[in-house]
Enzyme design. Structure first.
Site, PDB file in Angstrom:
ATOM      1  N   SER A  39      -5.300   7.450  12.607  1.00 59.32           N
ATOM      2  CA  SER A  39      -4.404   7.106  14.395  1.00 59.32           C
ATOM      3  C   SER A  39      -5.752   6.800  15.331  1.00 59.32           C
ATOM      4  O   SER A  39      -7.211   7.343  14.828  1.00 59.32           O
ATOM      5  CB  SER A  39      -3.478   7.697  14.415  1.00 59.32           C
ATOM      6  OG  SER A  39      -4.675   9.662  14.243  1.00 59.32           O
ATOM      7  N   ASN A  40      -5.823   6.454  16.405  1.00 56.45           N
ATOM      8  CA  ASN A  40      -6.675   6.717  17.037  1.00 56.45           C
ATOM      9  C   ASN A  40      -7.763   8.253  17.249  1.00 56.45           C
ATOM     10  O   ASN A  40      -8.119   8.587  18.090  1.00 56.45           O
ATOM     11  CB  ASN A  40      -6.819   5.912  18.431  1.00 56.45           C
ATOM     12  CG  ASN A  40      -6.352   4.151  18.502  1.00 56.45           C
ATOM     13  OD1 ASN A  40      -6.994   4.066  17.397  1.00 56.45           O
ATOM     14  ND2 ASN A  40      -6.939   3.521  19.785  1.00 56.45           N
ATOM     15  N   GLU A  41      -6.600   8.704  17.296  1.00 58.46           N
ATOM     16  CA  GLU A  41      -7.134  10.268  17.678  1.00 58.46           C
ATOM     17  C   GLU A  41      -7.940  10.761  15.986  1.00 58.46           C
ATOM     18  O   GLU A  41      -9.023  11.775  16.438  1.00 58.46           O
ATOM     19  CB  GLU A  41      -5.648  11.744  17.126  1.00 58.46           C
ATOM     20  CG  GLU A  41      -4.414  11.083  19.099  1.00 58.46           C
ATOM     21  CD  GLU A  41      -4.355  10.415  18.813  1.00 58.46           C
ATOM     22  OE1 GLU A  41      -3.464   9.657  17.770  1.00 58.46           O
ATOM     23  OE2 GLU A  41      -3.740   9.725  20.075  1.00 58.46           O
TER      24      GLU A  41
ATOM     25  N   SER B  18       1.084   6.616   2.137  1.00 59.40           N
ATOM     26  CA  SER B  18       1.852   7.835   3.477  1.00 59.40           C
ATOM     27  C   SER B  18       2.618   7.725   2.352  1.00 59.40           C
ATOM     28  O   SER B  18       3.324   7.348   2.218  1.00 59.40           O
ATOM     29  CB  SER B  18       1.690   6.856   4.744  1.00 59.40           C
ATOM     30  OG  SER B  18       0.876   6.534   5.373  1.00 59.40           O
TER      31      SER B  18
ATOM     32  N   GLU C 252     -13.666  -2.521   5.086  1.00 63.33           N
ATOM     33  CA  GLU C 252     -13.513  -3.426   5.586  1.00 63.33           C
ATOM     34  C   GLU C 252     -14.291  -2.845   8.031  1.00 63.33           C
ATOM     35  O   GLU C 252     -13.309  -2.469   7.584  1.00 63.33           O
ATOM     36  CB  GLU C 252     -11.988  -4.369   6.174  1.00 63.33           C
ATOM     37  CG  GLU C 252     -12.299  -5.993   6.832  1.00 63.33           C
ATOM     38  CD  GLU C 252     -10.898  -5.844   7.084  1.00 63.33           C
ATOM     39  OE1 GLU C 252     -11.326  -7.327   7.555  1.00 63.33           O
ATOM     40  OE2 GLU C 252     -10.275  -5.693   7.529  1.00 63.33           O
TER      41      GLU C 252
ATOM     42  N   GLN D 207       0.670  -0.853  -0.162  1.00 66.56           N
ATOM     43  CA  GLN D 207       0.020  -0.037   0.153  1.00 66.56           C
ATOM     44  C   GLN D 207       1.142   1.398  -0.161  1.00 66.56           C
ATOM     45  O   GLN D 207       1.243   1.813   0.851  1.00 66.56           O
ATOM     46  CB  GLN D 207      -0.989  -0.287   1.678  1.00 66.56           C
ATOM     47  CG  GLN D 207      -1.723   1.366   1.407  1.00 66.56           C
ATOM     48  CD  GLN D 207      -2.318   1.531   2.271  1.00 66.56           C
ATOM     49  OE1 GLN D 207      -1.884   0.746   3.634  1.00 66.56           O
ATOM     50  NE2 GLN D 207      -3.303   2.382   2.661  1.00 66.56           N
ATOM     51  N   GLY D 208       0.536   2.331  -1.232  1.00 62.99           N
ATOM     52  CA  GLY D 208       1.883   3.370  -1.166  1.00 62.99           C
ATOM     53  C   GLY D 208       0.675   4.363  -0.973  1.00 62.99           C
ATOM     54  O   GLY D 208       0.556   4.962  -1.992  1.00 62.99           O
TER      55      GLY D 208
HETATM   56  C1  LIG Z   1       3.896  -0.653  11.871  1.00 64.61           C
HETATM   57  C2  LIG Z   1       2.945   0.462  10.008  1.00 64.61           C
HETATM   58  C3  LIG Z   1       2.789   0.509   9.463  1.00 64.61           C
HETATM   59  C4  LIG Z   1       2.357   0.848   8.677  1.00 64.61           C
HETATM   60  N1  LIG Z   1       2.076   0.296   6.864  1.00 64.61           N
HETATM   61  C5  LIG Z   1       1.436   1.302   6.570  1.00 64.61           C
HETATM   62  C6  LIG Z   1       1.833   1.048   4.945  1.00 64.61           C
HETATM   63  O1  LIG Z   1       1.463  -0.293   4.292  1.00 64.61           O
HETATM   64  N2  LIG Z   1       1.342   1.741   3.678  1.00 64.61           N
HETATM   65  C7  LIG Z   1       0.472   2.783   4.197  1.00 64.61           C
HETATM   66  O2  LIG Z   1       0.536   3.701   3.383  1.00 64.61           O
HETATM   67  N3  LIG Z   1       0.746   3.664   5.454  1.00 64.61           N
HETATM   68  C8  LIG Z   1       1.326   2.367   6.164  1.00 64.61           C
HETATM   69  N4  LIG Z   1       1.848   3.102   7.589  1.00 64.61           N
HETATM   70  C9  LIG Z   1       1.241   4.769   7.804  1.00 64.61           C
HETATM   71  C10 LIG Z   1       0.505   5.302   8.788  1.00 64.61           C
HETATM   72  O3  LIG Z   1      -0.837   5.123   8.392  1.00 64.61           O
HETATM   73  C11 LIG Z   1       0.466   6.495   9.329  1.00 64.61           C
HETATM   74  O4  LIG Z   1       1.853   5.687  10.202  1.00 64.61           O
HETATM   75  C12 LIG Z   1      -0.306   6.904   9.449  1.00 64.61           C
HETATM   76  O5  LIG Z   1      -1.446   7.653   8.965  1.00 64.61           O
HETATM   77  C13 LIG Z   1      -0.508   8.338  10.918  1.00 64.61           C
HETATM   78  O6  LIG Z   1       0.572   9.242  10.156  1.00 64.61           O
HETATM   79  P1  LIG Z   1       1.981   9.710  10.715  1.00 64.61           P
HETATM   80  O7  LIG Z   1       2.523   8.535  11.143  1.00 64.61           O
HETATM   81  O8  LIG Z   1       2.377  10.504   9.384  1.00 64.61           O
HETATM   82  O9  LIG Z   1       1.889  10.712  12.547  1.00 64.61           O
HETATM   83  P2  LIG Z   1       1.090  12.274  11.963  1.00 64.61           P
HETATM   84  O10 LIG Z   1      -0.013  12.217  10.987  1.00 64.61           O
HETATM   85  O11 LIG Z   1       2.131  13.279  12.138  1.00 64.61           O
HETATM   86  O12 LIG Z   1       0.490  12.095  13.075  1.00 64.61           O
HETATM   87  C14 LIG Z   1       0.943  12.317  14.909  1.00 64.61           C
HETATM   88  C15 LIG Z   1       0.702  12.111  15.348  1.00 64.61           C
HETATM   89  O13 LIG Z   1      -0.504  13.540  15.527  1.00 64.61           O
HETATM   90  C16 LIG Z   1      -2.201  13.129  15.543  1.00 64.61           C
HETATM   91  N5  LIG Z   1      -2.544  14.205  14.812  1.00 64.61           N
HETATM   92  C17 LIG Z   1      -2.856  14.059  13.612  1.00 64.61           C
HETATM   93  N6  LIG Z   1      -3.671  14.675  12.926  1.00 64.61           N
HETATM   94  C18 LIG Z   1      -4.703  15.562  14.335  1.00 64.61           C
HETATM   95  C19 LIG Z   1      -5.784  15.639  14.243  1.00 64.61           C
HETATM   96  N7  LIG Z   1      -6.308  15.956  12.951  1.00 64.61           N
HETATM   97  N8  LIG Z   1      -6.451  15.688  15.597  1.00 64.61           N
HETATM   98  C20 LIG Z   1      -5.598  15.490  16.432  1.00 64.61           C
HETATM   99  N9  LIG Z   1      -4.697  14.570  16.467  1.00 64.61           N
HETATM  100  C21 LIG Z   1      -4.391  14.744  15.235  1.00 64.61           C
HETATM  101  C22 LIG Z   1      -2.336  11.128  15.097  1.00 64.61           C
HETATM  102  O14 LIG Z   1      -2.941  10.780  15.574  1.00 64.61           O
HETATM  103  C23 LIG Z   1      -0.507  11.336  15.956  1.00 64.61           C
HETATM  104  O15 LIG Z   1      -1.307  11.047  17.198  1.00 64.61           O
HETATM  105  C24 LIG Z   1       1.963   2.168   8.008  1.00 64.61           C
HETATM  106  C25 LIG Z   1       2.104   2.897   9.589  1.00 64.61           C
HETATM  107  C26 LIG Z   1       2.906   1.967  11.089  1.00 64.61           C
HETATM  108  C27 LIG Z   1       3.160   2.277  12.026  1.00 64.61           C
END
Ligand SMILES: Cc1cc2nc3c(=O)[nH]c(=O)nc-3n(C[C@H](O)[C@H](O)[C@H](O)COP(=O)(O)OP(=O)(O)OC[C@H]3O[C@@H](n4cnc5c(N)ncnc54)[C@H](O)[C@@H]3O)c2cc1C
Lengths: 373, 400
Positions: B385-387, B129, B244, B126-127
């Site tokens: 994320s849970n947020e 992020s 899902e 999945q590309g």
């Molecule tokens: C082990 C792992 C596997 C993954 N696999 C894939 C994959 O295969 N393909 C893919 O595309 N992605 C993948 N991801 C990416 C994942 O979907 C992102 O990590 C996720 O969307 C969060 O983005 P970020 O890490 O940039 O955090 P950020 O978006 O930078 O968030 C940082 C913090 O800010 C909070 N936050 C952000 N915006 C808000 C808001 N509006 N209100 C309140 N809080 C907020 C978040 O909840 C978090 O606590 C994976 C991530 C992990 C950790």
């Protein structure tokens, strides 16, 4: 009441803080861990030079007569740097036990950085209970022979001398009949196997098969002495934990200010501000209880001391878990990587939560003691 | 009202149970139940066994092998699968790209990709992020520019799970930078062997290698690899992420973990007695079980309600499934830490990544406790994320 540091304490704090800031960067630490023993001999020599290895020992034993406050200052700095050298195992555990046993020569060598020692007390089914000992000591001429297996001996793989708890009498979980025995790591019948720990430190499993040993003698009961030293170690660990938590909080707050999503710093989201505040509350509560532990570590009344130390360990455990999990969560994906510093603090914190009993175990000790208030 | 399933449902459940336990190799299932990592070929093998039975992608449209199950059947199927320790069919294939292609793809794409995705002949990743686009996914910058019969892709994806195994990647790419950010994104399928793609591993804090950075440097992709319409990719991504609804709580996985924890707590002694006899520990375990039962009931309410609902109109309670489900999965990892005690500390380093090869100290089951605790922090981060989940629920219940 006075929570200020003395002039000497302030100097100590400054010098240790500087040492960590200068020598213990993230990349440097990675280098230390890659060394053959999993930590740096050069750092060890440096600690000796700065007097840190003799810090807790009396001046007669070649030490500097530092108390719990001095130790806490060092450990908090070590927490910030995630120091991997065997300070806790050699100096605070083995060194202090040897001092209690009047083994001035060995203590002097530890203080000089010439001797590494470890305390072997955990067994397969003991948990952290010092009184749960299956390893046996059998008399043999003037000395003893040990048989049994010790597990998760902190830095037990590089130690040259081992202090081993063993039974001379009574059943596995009796409070009586426990002795502490000194064994050279290369003595016959010693077989040991080292492993890294989750937080980049080291531990060993050590088998003893009729290993010749010398019993060390304490003024009082061996188990009571062990427990007193253990409580002092927990107080030190609480201070280290404060360093670890403070770092996690600072790194997270920094990240909230710099990471941008939805066109703004994520720290502008009020919900994340509140989460950072709750982490801060947890940190300050932990800091207070670590201080309480430091100031109670020398308490003469063993029961009051034990309850105070356990109370601190509960607070540290709970604050640590909260801060660690929140720090990871508020970072998002980046916190899950080895390349980023935060996860290493999270892992160390998790191990500190476990070490010498987790929050639940200590809560029970507090709950069954007289009120700490 | 009745808590019991119908006779036909019970017969279906028993059939699924028997199949999972008899046809999927015990060695693979045991690894899953014990929290150990699966090798690529084990994941492939298991999915092919399911696919041979027509059960790798039962929720797909019937013409592409879907089973047309009721929501209750789907629930029972997933619950049994998770409890038996059967690895879920690769979600990138069967829950993400598969349904998108089936719904929005061309006939040629369906024929070319769907059977192979179901059988894991193609491993998809999945590309979505990017370094700058996580929660704010729509701000992604990897761009695709049409050049004759090819899309030319430049940019970077990150956190790409198991890209090291992947044959294909489905990407969200910016195809129109001049419009509102959600309206200039397209969904493009890219062969991982295309020149210009570089995969760099990212080691996770548990020492594992499951995520990667994927770099695109002048990568030329045939024009027909666009899914659906140009600049409609955001709609497809939303469809994908909402696809899902029930499995996400992973109640069955948590049930299996708790069963395992009970078993191990019978082996670990404290004060000479099995930990499972310790009242404090039992109360803690019971507290998690109560929450899990509540979540299971919530999930069943969602499932029951789904029978009467139109597709694409989820029950509002479904949005808490991921939130609560992730918290409970994480809670089980903390219980396991409690069970193994000091033996959570040693690291069993058997991969080259750690630089050492040491088997660890203590029982083998203890070695996975801390790494699993560390690794499963991801569950509340990825997939929204849970947020972000709370933001969605907040919007639903407050209406702001
Ligand atoms: C082990 C792992 C596997 C993954 N696999 C894939 C994959 O295969 N393909 C893919 O595309 N992605 C993948 N991801 C990416 C994942 O979907 C992102 O990590 C996720 O969307 C969060 O983005 P970020 O890490 O940039 O955090 P950020 O978006 O930078 O968030 C940082 C913090 O800010 C909070 N936050 C952000 N915006 C808000 C808001 N509006 N209100 C309140 N809080 C907020 C978040 O909840 C978090 O606590 C994976 C991530 C992990 C950790």
């Amino acid at each position: 009441m006075d929570f200020d540091l003395s002039g000497d304490q302030r100097l100590l704090k400054e010098s240790v803080d500087r040492l960590i800031a200068d020598r213990y960067g993230f990349e440097a630490r990675r280098g230390f861990m890659a060394e053959p023993e999993g930590w740096s001999r050069a750092n060890w020599a440096r600690f000796a030079e700065q007097g840190l290895l003799g810090l807790p020992f009396s001046e007669e034993a070649g030490g500097f007569g530092g108390g719990a406050v001095e130790i806490a200052l060092v450990m908090e700095a070590f927490g910030r740097g995630l120091v991997v050298e065997p300070y806790l195992s050699t100096v605070l555990l083995a060194g202090r036990l040897l001092e209690e046993a009047g083994e001035a020569a060995l203590v002097g060598r530890i203080a000089a950085g010439e001797l590494l020692a470890a305390v072997a007390h955990v067994e397969r089914h003991s948990g952290w209970n010092l009184g749960d000992v299956a390893t046996r000591a059998a008399p043999d001429g003037d000395g003893w022979r040990l048989s049994g297996t010790k597990s998760v001996v902190l830095h037990g793989d590089s130690a040259e001398q081992l202090l081993v708890t063993a039974r001379t009498a009574d059943a596995q979980r009796d409070r009586d009949g426990i002795g502490v025995f000194l064994v050279a790591a290369d003595a016959p019948g010693v077989a040991r196997r080292g492993a890294a720990t989750q937080d980049g430190q080291r531990a060993a499993e050590i088998h003893f098969a009729k290993t010749p040993a010398r019993q060390v003698a304490f003024a009082g009961d061996a188990l009571a002495t062990l427990e007193r030293v253990r409580d002092q170690v927990i107080a030190a660990l609480c201070a280290e934990a404060v360093g670890v938590m403070a770092k996690m909080h600072a790194i997270t707050v920094d990240y909230l200010k710099t990471r941008k999503q939805f066109g703004r710093a994520i720290g502008e989201f009020q919900v994340l501000q509140h989460r950072a505040v709750d982490m801060y509350v947890a940190l300050e509560q932990a800091r207070s209880m670590a201080l309480y532990a430091t100031l109670m570590a020398g308490e003469a009344d063993a029961r009051a001391r034990a309850a105070a130390i356990s109370a601190a360990k509960v607070q540290i455990g709970r604050s640590g878990r909260h801060i660690g999990q929140e720090a990871v969560q508020l970072h998002g994906g980046i916190a899950m990587t080895m390349e980023y510093k935060l996860g290493h603090y999270f892992k160390r914190m998790t191990m500190i939560e476990e070490m010498f009993g987790n929050a639940d175990e200590h809560l029970e000790r507090v709950a069954t003691a007289e009120s700490i208030l | 009202m009745d808590l019991r399933f119908t006779e036909e449902e019970i017969a279906f459940r028993d059939e699924a149970r028997r199949f999972f336990r008899e046809d999927v190799p015990e060695a693979i299932r045991r690894k899953v139940l014990e929290g150990r990592h699966l090798a690529k070929d084990e994941i492939v093998r298991s999915q092919r066994i399911l696919n041979a039975r027509g059960w790798a992608a039962p929720h797909w449209p019937r013409e592409w092998g879907g089973q047309g199950w009721t929501p209750v059947q789907t629930y029972l199927f997933q619950d049994e699968m998770q409890q038996a320790g059967v690895p879920a069919p690769l979600p990138f294939n069967v829950s993400m790209v598969g349904p998108v292609i089936a719904e929005f793809g061309s006939e040629a794409q369906k024929r070319r990709f769907l059977p192979r995705a179901a059988n894991l002949d193609d491993w998809w990743c999945q590309g979505f992020s990017e370094p700058g686009a996580g929660s704010d996914l729509a701000s992604l910058r990897t761009k695709a520019v049409l050049d004759g019969e090819h899309w030319v892709i430049d940019g970077q994806k990150t956190w790409t799970t198991l890209a090291q195994h992947a044959d294909w990647i489905f990407c969200l790419c910016r195809t129109d930078p001049s419009v509102k950010k959600q309206e200039g994104i397209s969904f493009i399928l890219v062969d991982m062997r295309t020149p210009g793609i570089t995969v760099r591993p990212i080691q996770t804090i548990d020492g594992g290698r499951e995520v990667n950075e994927v770099f695109f440097d002048n990568v030329r992709v045939p024009r027909e690899n666009l899914v659906g319409e140009v600049n409609r990719g955001w709609d497809y991504a939303k469809f994908l992420l909402g696809n899902e609804r029930t499995g996400i709580a992973r109640v069955g996985t948590s049930k299996a973990r708790l069963r395992r924890i009970r078993e191990l707590a019978g082996l670990e002694l404290r004060g000479g007695r099995p930990l499972i006899e310790d009242r404090r520990f039992r109360e803690k375990l019971a507290a998690v079980e109560i929450e899990l039962k509540a979540l299971e009931m919530t999930q069943l309410r969602v499932v029951a309600d789904e029978r009467g609902r139109a597709r694409g109109k989820p029950n509002p309670a479904s949005s808490i499934l991921k939130l609560k489900g992730s918290q409970l999965q994480q809670a089980t990892t903390e219980l396991l830490l409690d069970v193994v005690g000091p033996h959570a500390m040693p690291l069993a380093a058997q991969d080259e990544g750690a630089g050492r090869n040491e088997p660890g100290i203590g029982p083998e089951y203890a070695a996975v406790a801390a790494p699993t605790y560390f690794n499963w922090r991801k569950i509340s981060i990825y997939g929204g994320s849970n947020e972000i989940q709370r933001n969605i629920v907040a919007k639903a219940i407050l209406g702001f």
